[in-house]
Design an enzyme around this catalytic site. Structure first.
Site, PDB file in Angstrom:
ATOM      1  N   ASP A 196       0.868  -1.164   0.000  1.00 52.27           N
ATOM      2  CA  ASP A 196       0.000   0.000   0.000  1.00 52.27           C
ATOM      3  C   ASP A 196       0.914   1.226   0.000  1.00 52.27           C
ATOM      4  O   ASP A 196       2.065   1.137   0.443  1.00 52.27           O
ATOM      5  CB  ASP A 196      -0.886  -0.021   1.247  1.00 52.27           C
ATOM      6  CG  ASP A 196      -1.807   1.179   1.341  1.00 52.27           C
ATOM      7  OD1 ASP A 196      -2.389   1.571   0.322  1.00 52.27           O
ATOM      8  OD2 ASP A 196      -1.928   1.728   2.458  1.00 52.27           O
ATOM      9  N   ASP A 218       0.074   4.947   0.975  1.00 50.48           N
ATOM     10  CA  ASP A 218      -0.051   5.924   2.055  1.00 50.48           C
ATOM     11  C   ASP A 218      -0.159   5.228   3.409  1.00 50.48           C
ATOM     12  O   ASP A 218      -0.997   4.362   3.617  1.00 50.48           O
ATOM     13  CB  ASP A 218      -1.257   6.828   1.814  1.00 50.48           C
ATOM     14  CG  ASP A 218      -1.129   7.590   0.501  1.00 50.48           C
ATOM     15  OD1 ASP A 218       0.009   7.890   0.096  1.00 50.48           O
ATOM     16  OD2 ASP A 218      -2.168   7.873  -0.128  1.00 50.48           O
TER      17      ASP A 218
END
Length: 162
Positions: free
Chosen positions: A8, A10
C-alpha cells in the site's frame, strides 16, 4: 515463478500522518526505514509493487497527472536507493462518486500485476496498514502483513529477511 511484495502507498511507504490526500512531491515524506527495508526485500529476491487507492482523483481534488508525477518522483527516489519499483497500480475511483472493480478491497489491481509479471502467489505478500489492504490480499490469494500506519515495518517483516 517470481515472488513479490505488494505495498500500500499511504501509511506504508509515504507518511500520511499530517495529510490524508497526498499528491504533491512536497507532501512526500517517506516512512522511517522504508528504503532500507525494501533494499533488504529486494536482496531476498522479491519484486516490489505498489497498489494504491487514489479516490481523490475521482473527487476532483487532484488529477491523474498529479499522481503520475508523484509516482515518478517516488520511483526515482527508490531507484537512487537501489530499489526498483516494478510497477505502480492505482485505482482513481471513489465509491461516493463512481463504482469500479479495481478499488481495494477488491483484488483486480493485484491480480493483473500477478498475471502480467508471472508472480507466484505462494511466495508473495501484501504489506498494508488497514483491514481493506488485508481483505485485498485475501481476495488475491496472497498473504497479508498488517503494519502500524506510518511506522517502520521492520518488526512485521523481519521473518521475510532471514
Amino acid at each position: 515463478m517470481k515472488k513479490a511484495i505488494f505495498l500500500d502507498r499511504d501509511g506504508v511507504i509515504i507518511n500520511n500522518r499530517e495529510q490524508y490526500y497526498i499528491w504533491k512531491t512536497e507532501q512526500m515524506h517517506l516512512v522511517d526505514g522504508i528504503a532500507e527495508n525494501l533494499q533488504m526485500l529486494v536482496l531476498k529476491g522479491f519484486q516490489i509493487f505498489i497498489v494504491t487507492n487514489q479516490g481523490g482523483i475521482s473527487k476532483g481534488l487532484y488529477s491523474r497527472k498529479d499522481i503520475q508525477h508523484l509516482h515518478q518522483e517516488l520511483t526515482e527516489t527508490f531507484r537512487k536507493n537501489q530499489v526498483e519499483i516494478s510497477e505502480i497500480a492505482c485505482c482513481p475511483h471513489h465509491p461516493e462518486v463512481e463504482k469500479c472493480l479495481c478499488r481495494k478491497p477488491g483484488s483486480l489491481m493485484i491480480d493483473k500485476l500477478i498475471a502480467k509479471h508471472g508472480i507466484s502467489k505462494e511466495g508473495s505478500y501484501f504489506i498494508g496498514d488497514s483491514e481493506t489492504d488485508m481483505e485485498a490480499a485475501k481476495n488475491a490469494g496472497i498473504r497479508g502483513i498488517r503494519i502500524i500506519p506510518n511506522q517502520n515495518m521492520y518488526p512485521h517483516i523481519s521473518f521475510l529477511l532471514q
